[in-house]
Design a protein around this motif. Sequence first.
Motif, PDB file in Angstrom:
ATOM      1  N   UNK A 137       0.853  -1.187   0.000  1.00 60.37           N
ATOM      2  CA  UNK A 137       0.000   0.000   0.000  1.00 60.37           C
ATOM      3  C   UNK A 137       0.891   1.241   0.000  1.00 60.37           C
ATOM      4  N   UNK A 138       0.293   2.363  -0.308  1.00 61.21           N
ATOM      5  CA  UNK A 138       1.030   3.612  -0.186  1.00 61.21           C
ATOM      6  C   UNK A 138       1.374   3.845   1.285  1.00 61.21           C
TER       7      UNK A 138
ATOM      8  N   UNK B  42       9.527  -0.150   3.955  1.00 63.57           N
ATOM      9  CA  UNK B  42       9.111   0.939   3.082  1.00 63.57           C
ATOM     10  C   UNK B  42      10.136   1.130   1.976  1.00 63.57           C
ATOM     11  N   UNK B  43       9.652   1.271   0.749  1.00 63.82           N
ATOM     12  CA  UNK B  43      10.537   1.416  -0.398  1.00 63.82           C
ATOM     13  C   UNK B  43      10.080   2.568  -1.262  1.00 63.82           C
TER      14      UNK B  43
ATOM     15  N   UNK C  76       5.144  -2.587   2.566  1.00 64.61           N
ATOM     16  CA  UNK C  76       4.552  -3.911   2.771  1.00 64.61           C
ATOM     17  C   UNK C  76       3.717  -3.822   4.045  1.00 64.61           C
ATOM     18  N   UNK C  77       2.463  -4.189   3.949  1.00 66.71           N
ATOM     19  CA  UNK C  77       1.546  -3.931   5.058  1.00 66.71           C
ATOM     20  C   UNK C  77       2.002  -4.552   6.390  1.00 66.71           C
TER      21      UNK C  77
ATOM     22  N   UNK D 102       1.674 -10.462   6.817  1.00 64.40           N
ATOM     23  CA  UNK D 102       1.988  -9.102   7.240  1.00 64.40           C
ATOM     24  C   UNK D 102       3.510  -9.021   7.374  1.00 64.40           C
ATOM     25  N   UNK D 103       4.018  -7.797   7.403  1.00 64.87           N
ATOM     26  CA  UNK D 103       5.469  -7.647   7.402  1.00 64.87           C
ATOM     27  C   UNK D 103       5.899  -6.581   8.406  1.00 64.87           C
TER      28      UNK D 103
END
Length: 422
Positions: free
Chosen positions: A46-47, A68-69, A79-80, A111-112
């Motif tokens: 997701x954003x 976050x990338x 990644x949520x 989930x991450x």
Amino acid sequence: MDMITAVRGFKDILPQETGKWRYIEETARNIFSDFGFREIRVPILEKTALFKRSIGELTDIVEKEMYTFLDRSDEYITLRPEATASIIRAYLEHSMYSADPVAKLFTIGPMFRRERPQKGRYRQFHQINVESIGLDDPRIDAEIILMLTQYLERIKIADVELQINSLGCTTCRPDYRKKLTLFLRGKENDLCEDCRRRISSNPLRILDCKRKNCIHAIENAPKTLDFVCPGCNEHFAKLQEFLNIFGIPFVINTRMVRGLDYYTKTTFEIVTESLGAQNAIAGGGRYDGLVRDLGGPDVPGTGFALGCERILSLVPFKDDDFLLSPDLFIAAIGDDAEKLSFILCNRLRLRGVKVETDYAGKSLKSQMKKSDKLKCRFTLMLGKKELMEKVAVLRDMQSGIQEHLTIDDFEDIIVKKLQERK
RNA sequence: GUGGGUGUAGCUCAGCUGGUCAGAGUGCCGGGUUGUGGCCCCGGAGGUCGAGGGUUCGAUCCCCUUCACUCACCCCA
């Protein structure tokens, strides 16, 4: 050349384990469906802004645990780390509230979070998530808790404790927060570094700091429950009443705050003693402001998440309990028999029989061993002698009883035999 | 991010603070029955002892570095 291994904290779920996984997933789907929840599948990416806005900028999850990338289009994606935000996003994006103001949804998936792995904690982990959007009645809080405890009972998880608390709402929480802050101002020197920072950023988090000094320092701190407004108070009282109706035991834990900012009123956790340091197997609560904060209508919501890996380590089943053994093993000796075996084997599979065979041209003895190892119910032996007489030997692997069958009738006979035993 | 523990065969682990220490069990493959599984017996394959460096005549063993795994802190499912 170096072996390439899986990324740290990411685990393979091996074939012998997937039976258990499917079992806990299917059981959840069945029970949740009885309660009127429908499955939704949302993206795992997701954003980044979605999580920052929902979970809270100053939470541990957002501050230091997200993957976050920067995407190639110069947009930050994540990644949520949890599923609630995505589900609310989907609820809004598809205007689900216009078809029906109440949405009861669940999802199952990975989930991450980039934490240091340990027992019961992985960087990719799986959750079963339940969300009920659009209802503020305490009955729905009680109902999802009932559903959760039922689920745990059904999958034979015992010795767990339900803890509940109420965090108040937008009317009463600011007042409480002020009182708590006032209390904490005098205790700064007794608090850990993190908690000193939290006094201004998120004072409620200090309530469940696990450090001894902090616990001691806040022993006499004001409790949320003493300051909640009449509305919240009644909501919480009714929740307890409804839990009692169904005989669901619970304890009130006034220290339980939870690490996501969006919770209001009801919060709850299911904890266990037998899981080491990671003692929460499920957690959730009410989030009455979240939908609005994400740009939607001002509708309430409540939900919970279950940790699959943690559930699986408590479930009293063995991998072998879910082993699907073949009905039949076909042992063939000689080229002609092997050809016939290939045909029979696949024709039976097309009729829904689980058949195994061996294409390695091994001795009868080693094929029997394989049949035994696979726990096949029957073994069909096809050799030169049998082919000439157009018969085959069918051996019941448990009793050892063998019978000669004509090859032409074999397919029907075995199908019938297997039906009888089912 | 910070600590502790552990790295030896596919798996579970022995290995005497350095000198046949490259081992056991299990699993795998084969044989004992040239056409019959489980139990038993026999044989075989499989290891750069996590990696790199150092001390030493000699290191799986001692020292350093590094990596991995693991438990705990923190946080959470």
